[in-house]
Design a protein around this motif. Sequence first.
Motif, PDB file in Angstrom:
ATOM      1  N   VAL A   5     -32.716  14.583  25.306  1.00 46.58           N
ATOM      2  CA  VAL A   5     -32.124  14.276  26.554  1.00 46.58           C
ATOM      3  C   VAL A   5     -30.851  13.837  26.688  1.00 46.58           C
ATOM      4  O   VAL A   5     -30.468  13.023  25.633  1.00 46.58           O
ATOM      5  CB  VAL A   5     -32.950  12.985  26.957  1.00 46.58           C
ATOM      6  N   ASN A   6     -29.872  14.419  26.923  1.00 43.12           N
ATOM      7  CA  ASN A   6     -28.328  14.127  26.756  1.00 43.12           C
ATOM      8  C   ASN A   6     -27.681  14.070  28.380  1.00 43.12           C
ATOM      9  O   ASN A   6     -28.613  13.941  29.398  1.00 43.12           O
ATOM     10  CB  ASN A   6     -27.779  15.400  26.318  1.00 43.12           C
ATOM     11  N   SER A   7     -26.363  13.707  28.382  1.00 43.41           N
ATOM     12  CA  SER A   7     -25.652  13.312  29.719  1.00 43.41           C
ATOM     13  C   SER A   7     -25.961  14.671  30.773  1.00 43.41           C
ATOM     14  O   SER A   7     -25.820  14.422  32.038  1.00 43.41           O
ATOM     15  CB  SER A   7     -24.318  13.296  29.373  1.00 43.41           C
ATOM     16  N   SER A   8     -25.981  15.812  30.288  1.00 46.25           N
ATOM     17  CA  SER A   8     -26.083  16.963  31.236  1.00 46.25           C
ATOM     18  C   SER A   8     -27.589  17.313  31.664  1.00 46.25           C
ATOM     19  O   SER A   8     -27.539  17.709  32.737  1.00 46.25           O
ATOM     20  CB  SER A   8     -25.639  18.287  30.525  1.00 46.25           C
ATOM     21  N   ASN A   9     -28.642  16.755  30.914  1.00 46.04           N
ATOM     22  CA  ASN A   9     -29.891  17.206  31.430  1.00 46.04           C
ATOM     23  C   ASN A   9     -30.612  15.975  31.716  1.00 46.04           C
ATOM     24  O   ASN A   9     -31.896  16.110  32.127  1.00 46.04           O
ATOM     25  CB  ASN A   9     -30.443  17.957  30.305  1.00 46.04           C
ATOM     26  N   ARG A  10     -29.896  14.704  31.676  1.00 46.71           N
ATOM     27  CA  ARG A  10     -30.699  13.360  31.888  1.00 46.71           C
ATOM     28  C   ARG A  10     -31.339  13.264  33.387  1.00 46.71           C
ATOM     29  O   ARG A  10     -32.635  12.892  33.574  1.00 46.71           O
ATOM     30  CB  ARG A  10     -30.069  12.352  31.695  1.00 46.71           C
ATOM     31  N   GLN A  43     -31.497   3.179  34.344  1.00 53.72           N
ATOM     32  CA  GLN A  43     -30.545   2.689  33.247  1.00 53.72           C
ATOM     33  C   GLN A  43     -30.277   4.177  32.567  1.00 53.72           C
ATOM     34  O   GLN A  43     -28.855   4.154  32.112  1.00 53.72           O
ATOM     35  CB  GLN A  43     -31.484   1.884  32.147  1.00 53.72           C
ATOM     36  N   ILE A  44     -31.198   4.971  32.441  1.00 53.47           N
ATOM     37  CA  ILE A  44     -30.883   6.465  31.621  1.00 53.47           C
ATOM     38  C   ILE A  44     -29.721   7.179  32.535  1.00 53.47           C
ATOM     39  O   ILE A  44     -28.680   7.552  32.043  1.00 53.47           O
ATOM     40  CB  ILE A  44     -32.238   7.304  31.599  1.00 53.47           C
ATOM     41  N   LEU A  45     -29.821   7.051  33.811  1.00 56.09           N
ATOM     42  CA  LEU A  45     -28.892   7.678  34.714  1.00 56.09           C
ATOM     43  C   LEU A  45     -27.573   6.964  34.678  1.00 56.09           C
ATOM     44  O   LEU A  45     -26.420   7.598  34.969  1.00 56.09           O
ATOM     45  CB  LEU A  45     -29.416   7.760  36.178  1.00 56.09           C
ATOM     46  N   ASP A  46     -27.526   5.700  34.561  1.00 58.86           N
ATOM     47  CA  ASP A  46     -26.279   4.824  34.540  1.00 58.86           C
ATOM     48  C   ASP A  46     -25.611   4.612  33.499  1.00 58.86           C
ATOM     49  O   ASP A  46     -24.344   4.137  33.502  1.00 58.86           O
ATOM     50  CB  ASP A  46     -26.856   3.535  35.298  1.00 58.86           C
ATOM     51  N   MET A  47     -26.205   5.074  32.024  1.00 59.78           N
ATOM     52  CA  MET A  47     -25.567   4.826  30.992  1.00 59.78           C
ATOM     53  C   MET A  47     -24.145   5.816  30.735  1.00 59.78           C
ATOM     54  O   MET A  47     -24.293   6.734  31.424  1.00 59.78           O
ATOM     55  CB  MET A  47     -26.437   5.194  29.847  1.00 59.78           C
ATOM     56  N   ASP A  48     -23.333   5.231  29.908  1.00 60.23           N
ATOM     57  CA  ASP A  48     -22.144   5.933  29.659  1.00 60.23           C
ATOM     58  C   ASP A  48     -22.619   7.542  29.128  1.00 60.23           C
ATOM     59  O   ASP A  48     -23.477   7.337  28.153  1.00 60.23           O
ATOM     60  CB  ASP A  48     -21.274   5.034  28.724  1.00 60.23           C
ATOM     61  N   PRO A  49     -21.904   8.466  29.665  1.00 61.43           N
ATOM     62  CA  PRO A  49     -22.325   9.823  29.065  1.00 61.43           C
ATOM     63  C   PRO A  49     -22.148   9.858  27.866  1.00 61.43           C
ATOM     64  O   PRO A  49     -22.733  10.462  26.915  1.00 61.43           O
ATOM     65  CB  PRO A  49     -21.370  10.838  29.932  1.00 61.43           C
ATOM     66  N   SER A  50     -21.051   9.252  27.129  1.00 57.62           N
ATOM     67  CA  SER A  50     -20.790   9.570  25.418  1.00 57.62           C
ATOM     68  C   SER A  50     -21.957   8.712  24.890  1.00 57.62           C
ATOM     69  O   SER A  50     -22.327   9.483  23.687  1.00 57.62           O
ATOM     70  CB  SER A  50     -19.513   9.003  25.259  1.00 57.62           C
ATOM     71  N   ALA A  51     -22.415   7.628  25.123  1.00 57.40           N
ATOM     72  CA  ALA A  51     -23.555   6.891  24.447  1.00 57.40           C
ATOM     73  C   ALA A  51     -24.934   7.914  24.428  1.00 57.40           C
ATOM     74  O   ALA A  51     -25.813   7.897  23.516  1.00 57.40           O
ATOM     75  CB  ALA A  51     -23.751   5.523  25.199  1.00 57.40           C
ATOM     76  N   VAL A  52     -25.044   8.484  25.866  1.00 58.85           N
ATOM     77  CA  VAL A  52     -26.177   9.442  25.586  1.00 58.85           C
ATOM     78  C   VAL A  52     -26.055  10.542  24.862  1.00 58.85           C
ATOM     79  O   VAL A  52     -27.029  10.720  24.367  1.00 58.85           O
ATOM     80  CB  VAL A  52     -26.599  10.022  27.229  1.00 58.85           C
ATOM     81  N   ASP A  53     -24.940  11.084  24.781  1.00 62.71           N
ATOM     82  CA  ASP A  53     -24.764  12.478  23.924  1.00 62.71           C
ATOM     83  C   ASP A  53     -24.923  12.087  22.433  1.00 62.71           C
ATOM     84  O   ASP A  53     -25.062  12.970  21.728  1.00 62.71           O
ATOM     85  CB  ASP A  53     -23.364  12.921  24.291  1.00 62.71           C
ATOM     86  N   GLN A  54     -24.600  10.814  22.187  1.00 63.60           N
ATOM     87  CA  GLN A  54     -24.879  10.383  20.740  1.00 63.60           C
ATOM     88  C   GLN A  54     -26.300  10.276  20.476  1.00 63.60           C
ATOM     89  O   GLN A  54     -26.522   9.476  19.292  1.00 63.60           O
ATOM     90  CB  GLN A  54     -24.088   9.113  20.545  1.00 63.60           C
ATOM     91  N   ASP A  55     -27.397  10.554  21.447  1.00 58.81           N
ATOM     92  CA  ASP A  55     -28.527  10.179  21.143  1.00 58.81           C
ATOM     93  C   ASP A  55     -28.838   8.724  20.990  1.00 58.81           C
ATOM     94  O   ASP A  55     -29.852   8.454  20.378  1.00 58.81           O
ATOM     95  CB  ASP A  55     -29.132  11.031  20.091  1.00 58.81           C
ATOM     96  N   ALA A  56     -28.209   8.085  21.896  1.00 59.50           N
ATOM     97  CA  ALA A  56     -28.705   6.587  21.887  1.00 59.50           C
ATOM     98  C   ALA A  56     -29.858   6.418  22.384  1.00 59.50           C
ATOM     99  O   ALA A  56     -30.447   5.483  22.123  1.00 59.50           O
ATOM    100  CB  ALA A  56     -27.574   5.677  22.515  1.00 59.50           C
ATOM    101  N   LEU A  57     -30.571   7.222  23.307  1.00 60.26           N
ATOM    102  CA  LEU A  57     -31.848   7.112  23.887  1.00 60.26           C
ATOM    103  C   LEU A  57     -32.963   7.595  22.873  1.00 60.26           C
ATOM    104  O   LEU A  57     -33.853   6.958  23.146  1.00 60.26           O
ATOM    105  CB  LEU A  57     -31.673   7.854  25.137  1.00 60.26           C
ATOM    106  N   GLY A  58     -32.700   8.440  22.120  1.00 58.39           N
ATOM    107  CA  GLY A  58     -33.773   8.693  21.277  1.00 58.39           C
ATOM    108  C   GLY A  58     -34.778   9.377  21.943  1.00 58.39           C
ATOM    109  O   GLY A  58     -35.999   9.392  21.446  1.00 58.39           O
ATOM    110  N   LEU A  59     -34.677  10.093  23.140  1.00 59.93           N
ATOM    111  CA  LEU A  59     -35.752  10.856  23.848  1.00 59.93           C
ATOM    112  C   LEU A  59     -35.786  12.335  23.954  1.00 59.93           C
ATOM    113  O   LEU A  59     -34.671  12.738  23.819  1.00 59.93           O
ATOM    114  CB  LEU A  59     -35.455  10.269  25.230  1.00 59.93           C
ATOM    115  N   THR A  60     -37.005  12.907  24.172  1.00 60.20           N
ATOM    116  CA  THR A  60     -37.010  14.033  24.246  1.00 60.20           C
ATOM    117  C   THR A  60     -37.913  14.459  25.756  1.00 60.20           C
ATOM    118  O   THR A  60     -38.306  13.538  25.887  1.00 60.20           O
ATOM    119  CB  THR A  60     -37.757  14.916  23.199  1.00 60.20           C
ATOM    120  N   PHE A  61     -38.031  15.729  25.890  1.00 65.92           N
ATOM    121  CA  PHE A  61     -38.545  16.009  27.205  1.00 65.92           C
ATOM    122  C   PHE A  61     -40.105  16.004  26.966  1.00 65.92           C
ATOM    123  O   PHE A  61     -41.032  16.936  27.218  1.00 65.92           O
ATOM    124  CB  PHE A  61     -38.255  17.247  27.825  1.00 65.92           C
ATOM    125  N   VAL A  62     -40.788  14.883  26.786  1.00 62.05           N
ATOM    126  CA  VAL A  62     -42.329  14.703  26.717  1.00 62.05           C
ATOM    127  C   VAL A  62     -42.486  13.299  27.447  1.00 62.05           C
ATOM    128  O   VAL A  62     -41.510  12.446  27.862  1.00 62.05           O
ATOM    129  CB  VAL A  62     -42.662  14.284  25.220  1.00 62.05           C
TER     130      VAL A  62
END
Length: 674
Positions: A462-467, A420-439
Amino acid sequence: MLYMSPDEDNKICAIESIQDLLVSIPLLLPHTVYSQFLPVVLLELCKLLRRVAGYDDYCLYKLCRNSLGVVVKDSKAMNIFHGGDDNRVMIIALQDLFPFVAELASELSRGLVSSMESVSKFGPSTSDVKDFRAFLKPLKAAVVKYQVILPLSNCIFTCEDNGIRFLYVIFDDLLTTLVMCLKAIEGLVIEKKENGGWDQYLVILKELHDISKLYQGGEEYFRTNLKDFKRLLCHLIVRYAKRGKDYGWILDQKDDINFEARRHLVMLLSPMDEYDDIHEMFIDRSRLLTESFEYVANEEPKRLRGELIMEFKDEEATGRGVLREWFFLLSQEIFNPKTGLFVACPNDPRRSFPNPSSNVDRLHVEYYRLAGRVIALALMNKIQVGIVFDRSFFLQLAGKNVSLEDIKDADPLLYSSCRQILDMDPSAVDQDALGLTFVWDINESGSIKVAELCPGGKDMIVNSSNRKAYVDLLIHHRFVASVAEKISHFARGFTDIIGGEKNLKMFFGSLALEDFDRILHGNESDICVVDWKAHTDYQGYLQNDPQIYWFWKVCVCKISTFFFFLMHQTIQQLPNNLSFFNSGVVRVVEEMTVKQRKALLFFWTSMKYLPVEGFGGLTPRLYIHKSNESIDHLPSSHTCFYQILLPVYPSMAVMKNRLSFITQDHVGCSYGIS
């Protein structure tokens, strides 16, 4: 001069002197002198014999040529072709070897042609193939030193010397002859006609493959010539491949051969047959895991590769059948999730993966080494234990990376989340819709600990470029880093048996996961009674005896109790009235369950999982023996010989009653006597 003398006594003296020279010099001279002196003597002697005798006295010439080949192949004497250690003196020029390679290639070609003409004619001789390989060794080493251009069409080389063009011509001519022979013998293979010379085909192919790798495009050219002979190549592998030989050139292209050939080759990796040691084990069933650990975990690997003799304490049974039972029970215990060493995959409970949350003390991780040894020993002893590995576990043993698709069965929730993280719309990921960090969260003994996936991970959003990097790191920590020590110990145990890390990587790298499943777990299909019956013989009974008829009838079905009385009443007429049962008067109301059939198979053979080939893969065949025991006795078995001993029961009802006892799990392994 003595050899050419017309006096027969002089000639005999010369022959004996030459033979004595070939035998004595390696024993009398120091190696430093021998390696410098003997090549020159042998080379000149071979030249002289070829000129004055040749094929008129081929045995003597061949003996001399063989001795020269031994020296040529000796790695310590290789400097004789490269000017010695100080590069100032060249004892033998490479061109001096060309005539030997050429004549040996011609002899191999003649042998190949002979092998395809008739099954009664012997093909290439082992000694000729051996000499051919010996003389090729320095030529191949020389070619490596020079840059070569694609030799497939015009044979254009950057250097005319040192055998580059010569070696390619030998390669091309011999490959052409061999392909012609493969076409001719394919029909003989289909007809299952054997020929003594075919065992050298694989050796010659190995040498041609090695030469092909020296030239750009050569390996592709080699494989293109063989692409139409997959079936034949597989037959040669299964029939003639032997332990101790290098078959990496075949396993590197595992898709070019079938499962049977891959299985045969990886099973040859273990140095098992080299040892005659006997390792006896006496184990208490109630302490199966701990006592097996004492016998296996700390024992010298070479003793475990020898003959294993297993006996359960306070039981008389011994032999191959008890050993199979021990392997099965111990493997089931090791991989039981309740033991804590491995966990079952949610999407496929048959599959096991090292438990990230298991204890990490020294003794605990040593149990993973035990697991590796047990699985390798089961494989080498051709015993199916009903265990299969998770894909990510299998890939790490093969030295390969684990990707997102590889964790689908082991952690379906994590797989779904990452997808789901990889398939999400990039703009939604960049708006911190995931609320994730590298932990990531680690469960240690019931408590949750937060760990960084990389330095400074808790501050990296986590954003669209580093997801993708986030998903890759998450998979690495969850399925690689968290179990690295445990898999390392398992691999070490497996390596102890199979003989080296190279063999470990080759074993798992040469098989698909599905191949490994079939070898370790066994046949996935339900037990087929028709196949069972077709591969069973009889001792004391005849196939049409009523007891045999009843036995297979009970295996197939349960009979309505309404007819037990009827069968008992008509028992005296049964031998002459078997058509009564075949007519359909006796109705089948419920088939024997898979579990009951497995229990009967286990009682008979100490195995619940058949080889991939089914009952046809068992050696020796199954037997039903007539027992002289009273009809009050239950059947017994010689599990090591696949024999069941069946008393002469008076009715089908009695037989069904007796078989019902031995197909219960808690007694199914208690009546075998060997």
